[in-house]
Design an enzyme around this catalytic site. Structure first.
Site, PDB file in Angstrom:
ATOM      1  N   LEU A  33      53.860  71.603 -36.292  1.00  0.00           N
ATOM      2  CA  LEU A  33      53.208  72.221 -35.256  1.00  0.00           C
ATOM      3  C   LEU A  33      52.525  71.073 -34.448  1.00  0.00           C
ATOM      4  CD1 LEU A  33      52.227  75.783 -36.168  1.00  0.00           C
ATOM      5  CD2 LEU A  33      54.581  74.914 -35.497  1.00  0.00           C
ATOM      6  N   HIS A  37      53.618  73.808 -29.533  1.00  0.00           N
ATOM      7  CA  HIS A  37      53.844  75.269 -30.121  1.00  0.00           C
ATOM      8  C   HIS A  37      52.474  76.028 -30.182  1.00  0.00           C
ATOM      9  CE1 HIS A  37      56.322  72.333 -32.903  1.00  0.00           C
ATOM     10  NE2 HIS A  37      57.183  73.086 -32.577  1.00  0.00           N
ATOM     11  N   SER A 186      57.983  67.122 -32.294  1.00  0.00           N
ATOM     12  CA  SER A 186      57.706  66.934 -33.723  1.00  0.00           C
ATOM     13  C   SER A 186      58.155  65.558 -34.143  1.00  0.00           C
ATOM     14  CB  SER A 186      58.168  68.057 -34.565  1.00  0.00           C
ATOM     15  OG  SER A 186      57.785  69.278 -34.317  1.00  0.00           O
ATOM     16  N   ARG A 187      59.255  65.258 -33.405  1.00  0.00           N
ATOM     17  CA  ARG A 187      60.077  63.996 -33.267  1.00  0.00           C
ATOM     18  C   ARG A 187      59.261  62.623 -33.033  1.00  0.00           C
ATOM     19  NH1 ARG A 187      64.927  67.452 -32.822  1.00  0.00           N
ATOM     20  NH2 ARG A 187      65.996  67.354 -34.858  1.00  0.00           N
TER      21      ARG A 187
HETATM   22  P1  AMP Z   1      60.954  73.266 -32.573  1.00  0.00           P
HETATM   23  O1  AMP Z   1      59.802  73.676 -33.554  1.00  0.00           O
HETATM   24  O2  AMP Z   1      60.863  71.984 -32.233  1.00  0.00           O
HETATM   25  O3  AMP Z   1      62.080  74.056 -32.648  1.00  0.00           O
HETATM   26  O4  AMP Z   1      60.089  73.999 -31.197  1.00  0.00           O
HETATM   27  C1  AMP Z   1      59.864  75.404 -31.437  1.00  0.00           C
HETATM   28  C2  AMP Z   1      59.532  75.869 -30.044  1.00  0.00           C
HETATM   29  O5  AMP Z   1      58.378  75.039 -29.414  1.00  0.00           O
HETATM   30  C3  AMP Z   1      60.437  75.723 -28.914  1.00  0.00           C
HETATM   31  O6  AMP Z   1      60.617  76.894 -27.944  1.00  0.00           O
HETATM   32  C4  AMP Z   1      60.211  74.485 -28.336  1.00  0.00           C
HETATM   33  O7  AMP Z   1      60.860  74.395 -27.003  1.00  0.00           O
HETATM   34  C5  AMP Z   1      58.630  74.442 -28.151  1.00  0.00           C
HETATM   35  N1  AMP Z   1      58.414  73.317 -27.753  1.00  0.00           N
HETATM   36  C6  AMP Z   1      58.453  72.067 -28.521  1.00  0.00           C
HETATM   37  N2  AMP Z   1      57.800  71.228 -28.013  1.00  0.00           N
HETATM   38  C7  AMP Z   1      56.969  71.762 -26.849  1.00  0.00           C
HETATM   39  C8  AMP Z   1      56.053  71.205 -25.785  1.00  0.00           C
HETATM   40  N3  AMP Z   1      55.732  69.979 -25.868  1.00  0.00           N
HETATM   41  N4  AMP Z   1      55.600  72.108 -24.826  1.00  0.00           N
HETATM   42  C9  AMP Z   1      56.197  73.362 -25.217  1.00  0.00           C
HETATM   43  N5  AMP Z   1      56.752  73.838 -25.983  1.00  0.00           N
HETATM   44  C10 AMP Z   1      57.432  73.009 -26.800  1.00  0.00           C
END
Ligand code: AMP
Length: 286
Positions: A33, A37, A186-187
């Site tokens: 996170l 997130h 995260s990447r």
């Molecule tokens: P992930 O863990 O990458 O699958 O992301 C989980 C959720 O967090 C998804 O709805 C993403 O679009 C959101 N998310 C990831 N990066 C961001 C960011 N920089 N700002 C807002 N939401 C994000």
């Protein structure tokens, strides 16, 4: 904050909340996170009575040769961040809990998955739609919070929930950025110092596209070429696509009008990074 690993425990908690007249907010994540997130969790906390977050690295949405095994994970840190953001219940299932048998039933969303991320990652959105449909079935009725950072994903999930009449309101929240404009991901942890320094060119290119539109440009090809030209100034950033599309359908219009989304994706060293911004195109200047 409670941490559970079984579908039955999540259902018991969310069913009990709804039976008591409480609203349920849900934030699906793959963990590791960051503040993006956290901003979704805080939004859910502000809107809903019971806040549920899931942490599950979904194998179905990774293609062969992608970074499933290497995807960064840190559950203790994630739990501390979720608790600080006001999450009530974390669902952190095993792969066996989510997929006890080979998956014979998948959810595919046509059309809006054909281009952009879907073109680069042909099985990705079926994996996303399937796990999100499962998670919505597990958590049940309420609101679910997604980041605009993955704009195409927002479009896919919204359409999937509407087409399947799922009792979930999909809420999209703004992209959380580093001070230099790089979208949090995260990447980003994979980036070397040089790649990290080059990566904000993606956001600068999006800003350049917005400036052109605000100055009256209505030809998507001109906006797309200007974004690509700016990205080309950074040799470490290999552009995949830079596009100006209709925000809801992701269709390329002949003339930019209404709600437009500028989308960009590039490989920066190992990781592929995504970003996008929205712009409302008013009537042409007289
Ligand atoms: P992930 O863990 O990458 O699958 O992301 C989980 C959720 O967090 C998804 O709805 C993403 O679009 C959101 N998310 C990831 N990066 C961001 C960011 N920089 N700002 C807002 N939401 C994000």
């Amino acid at each position: 904050m409670d941490v559970v690993t079984t579908i039955a425990e999540v259902r018991a908690a969310t069913d009990a909340a709804r039976a008591a007249g409480r609203t349920v907010g849900f934030v699906p994540t793959m963990g590791y996170l960051h503040e993006g997130h956290v901003s979704l969790m805080e939004a859910a906390r502000g809107d809903c009575d019971l806040v549920v977050a899931s942490i599950f690295v979904n194998p179905l949405q990774f293609g062969a040769g992608e970074d499933l095994a290497a995807y960064p994970r840190d559950l203790p840190r994630d739990l501390a961040l979720a608790e600080a953001a006001g999450v009530d219940l974390v669902f952190a299932p095993s792969v066996e809990e989510m997929y006890p048998r080979p998956v014979l039933t998948t959810v595919t969303v046509d059309d809006i998955t054909a281009r952009f991320e879907g073109a680069s990652r042909p099985t990705h959105f079926a994996g996303v739609a399937t796990v999100v449909a499962k998670l919505f079935a597990i958590v049940g009725a309420g609101r679910a919070y997604f980041g605009e950072k993955d704009w195409q994903q927002v479009c896919v999930v919204r359409r999937m929930a509407a087409d399947l009449s799922l009792p979930v309101e999909v809420v999209a929240r703004p992209t959380h950025r580093e001070d230099d404009g790089l979208a949090r991901s995260s990447r980003n942890v994979y980036l070397s110092a040089e790649e990290r320094a080059a990566a904000p060119v993606l956001h600068r290119a999006l800003r350049r596209g917005v400036e052109l539109i605000e100055a009256g440009e209505r030809d998507p090809a001109v906006v797309e070429a200007a974004m690509a030209e700016l990205v080309a100034t950074e040799p470490l950033v290999l552009l995949d696509y830079a596009a100006a599309v209709e925000a809801d359908t992701l269709v390329s219009p002949a003339v930019l009008a209404g709600e437009v989304r500028l989308l960009i994706a590039a490989r920066v060293g190992a990781p592929r990074l995504l970003d996008n911004v929205g712009v409302t195109v008013g009537a042409p200047a007289p």
